[in-house]
Write a protein that holds these residues in place. Sequence first.
Motif, short mmCIF file in Angstrom:
data_model
loop_
_atom_site.label_atom_id
_atom_site.label_comp_id
_atom_site.label_asym_id
_atom_site.label_seq_id
_atom_site.Cartn_x
_atom_site.Cartn_y
_atom_site.Cartn_z
N LEU A 66 5.12 1.01 9.82
CA LEU A 66 5.62 2.39 9.89
C LEU A 66 4.51 3.34 10.31
O LEU A 66 4.70 4.22 11.17
CB LEU A 66 6.13 2.82 8.51
CG LEU A 66 7.55 2.51 8.11
CD1 LEU A 66 7.78 2.92 6.68
CD2 LEU A 66 8.49 3.28 9.00
N LEU A 67 3.33 3.14 9.72
CA LEU A 67 2.21 4.03 9.99
C LEU A 67 1.74 3.88 11.43
O LEU A 67 1.46 4.88 12.11
CB LEU A 67 1.08 3.68 9.03
CG LEU A 67 0.02 4.74 8.81
CD1 LEU A 67 0.68 5.99 8.33
CD2 LEU A 67 -0.97 4.23 7.80
N TYR B 224 3.58 7.25 18.12
CA TYR B 224 4.46 8.36 18.50
C TYR B 224 3.66 9.64 18.67
O TYR B 224 3.82 10.37 19.66
CB TYR B 224 5.53 8.51 17.42
CG TYR B 224 6.45 9.68 17.62
CD1 TYR B 224 7.46 9.62 18.57
CD2 TYR B 224 6.31 10.83 16.86
CE1 TYR B 224 8.30 10.69 18.75
CE2 TYR B 224 7.15 11.89 17.03
CZ TYR B 224 8.14 11.82 17.98
OH TYR B 224 8.97 12.88 18.16
N GLN C 279 -3.23 10.26 10.41
CA GLN C 279 -2.87 8.87 10.15
C GLN C 279 -4.02 8.07 9.55
O GLN C 279 -3.80 7.17 8.74
CB GLN C 279 -2.33 8.17 11.40
CG GLN C 279 -3.17 8.28 12.62
CD GLN C 279 -2.66 9.36 13.53
OE1 GLN C 279 -2.23 10.41 13.07
NE2 GLN C 279 -2.69 9.14 14.84
N ARG D 132 3.53 2.89 13.99
CA ARG D 132 4.54 3.49 14.88
C ARG D 132 4.43 5.00 14.88
O ARG D 132 4.57 5.65 15.94
CB ARG D 132 5.94 3.05 14.44
CG ARG D 132 6.22 1.61 14.74
CD ARG D 132 7.63 1.28 14.33
NE ARG D 132 8.59 1.85 15.25
CZ ARG D 132 9.14 1.15 16.24
NH1 ARG D 132 8.82 -0.12 16.40
NH2 ARG D 132 9.98 1.70 17.04
N ALA D 133 4.19 5.58 13.69
CA ALA D 133 4.04 7.04 13.62
C ALA D 133 2.83 7.49 14.43
O ALA D 133 2.89 8.49 15.16
CB ALA D 133 3.91 7.48 12.17
N ALA D 134 1.71 6.72 14.32
CA ALA D 134 0.50 7.09 15.06
C ALA D 134 0.72 6.98 16.56
O ALA D 134 0.30 7.85 17.33
CB ALA D 134 -0.65 6.20 14.61
N LEU E 217 2.36 -0.56 6.92
CA LEU E 217 1.41 -0.44 8.01
C LEU E 217 2.11 -0.38 9.36
O LEU E 217 1.64 0.30 10.27
CB LEU E 217 0.38 -1.58 7.95
CG LEU E 217 -0.53 -1.47 6.74
CD1 LEU E 217 -1.59 -2.52 6.77
CD2 LEU E 217 -1.17 -0.12 6.65
N MET F 100 5.91 11.04 11.55
CA MET F 100 6.75 10.73 12.70
C MET F 100 7.72 11.86 13.00
O MET F 100 7.87 12.27 14.15
CB MET F 100 7.54 9.47 12.36
CG MET F 100 8.27 8.89 13.52
SD MET F 100 7.50 7.36 13.96
CE MET F 100 8.82 6.54 14.78
N SER G 189 4.30 8.38 6.24
CA SER G 189 4.39 8.00 7.66
C SER G 189 5.69 8.51 8.27
O SER G 189 5.72 8.88 9.44
CB SER G 189 4.23 6.50 7.87
OG SER G 189 4.67 5.78 6.79
#
Lengths: 118, 93
Positions: free
Chosen positions: A93-94, A100, B35, A96-98, A91, B87, B83
């Motif tokens: 990682l997810l 970004y 996401q 942080r990706a969102a 979660l 990214m 994920s």
Amino acid sequence: MTHAESLPGWAAILVSLLLLLGAGLGLVGAIGLLRLRNFYERVHAPTLGTTLGIGSILLASMLFFTVLQARPVLHEVLIGVFMVLTTPVTLMLLARAALYRDRREGSAEVPRSTTGEG
Amino acid sequence: MTAMILSWSVFLAQLMLALGMGCAIWRVARGPRAQDRVLALDTFYVLAAMLLLVFGIRTGSVVYFEAALVIALLGFVATAALSKFLMRGEVIE
């Protein structure tokens, strides 16, 4: 469920309570996934089911097979440890990706980066 | 009597988990963004592992435990890879 006839009463009731608690927490997490407004609120909801929910279902399973087979059945601990270790990692990682992706698009809803990079 | 309580609560637990999986599928279908879909898939596989454990209690067989373990392992790898993809745009750099 003929195999469950030999289960003593206290174990049956305890297993039932743990099962209902776990499944209820999973359902509440899924409803939260459906009802909350944006991604950063939604990312909190499923953790309810993935840690406490699966934990109590694993406890129910352990208790059930231990009493039924009259020997300690502990291999469910494996799933429990694995879930507790991996849920925060995935979660985070997810999220942080969102974050970004939102910053890349210049969304006004997320705070700006303080280090200058995404 | 107690066996009946147990079989009813197993049934109710299966019903609740199936409803939860339905909510997760709805979120996968609706999005709105990538996401959200990945998060809903993550929830979906955890609920599937829980449902398999409840099946194991229902049938009294230990085989379902292994299926739940495999789902938990592969689901973690899938969410981490997705994920990473969100990214960077690629999984293996």
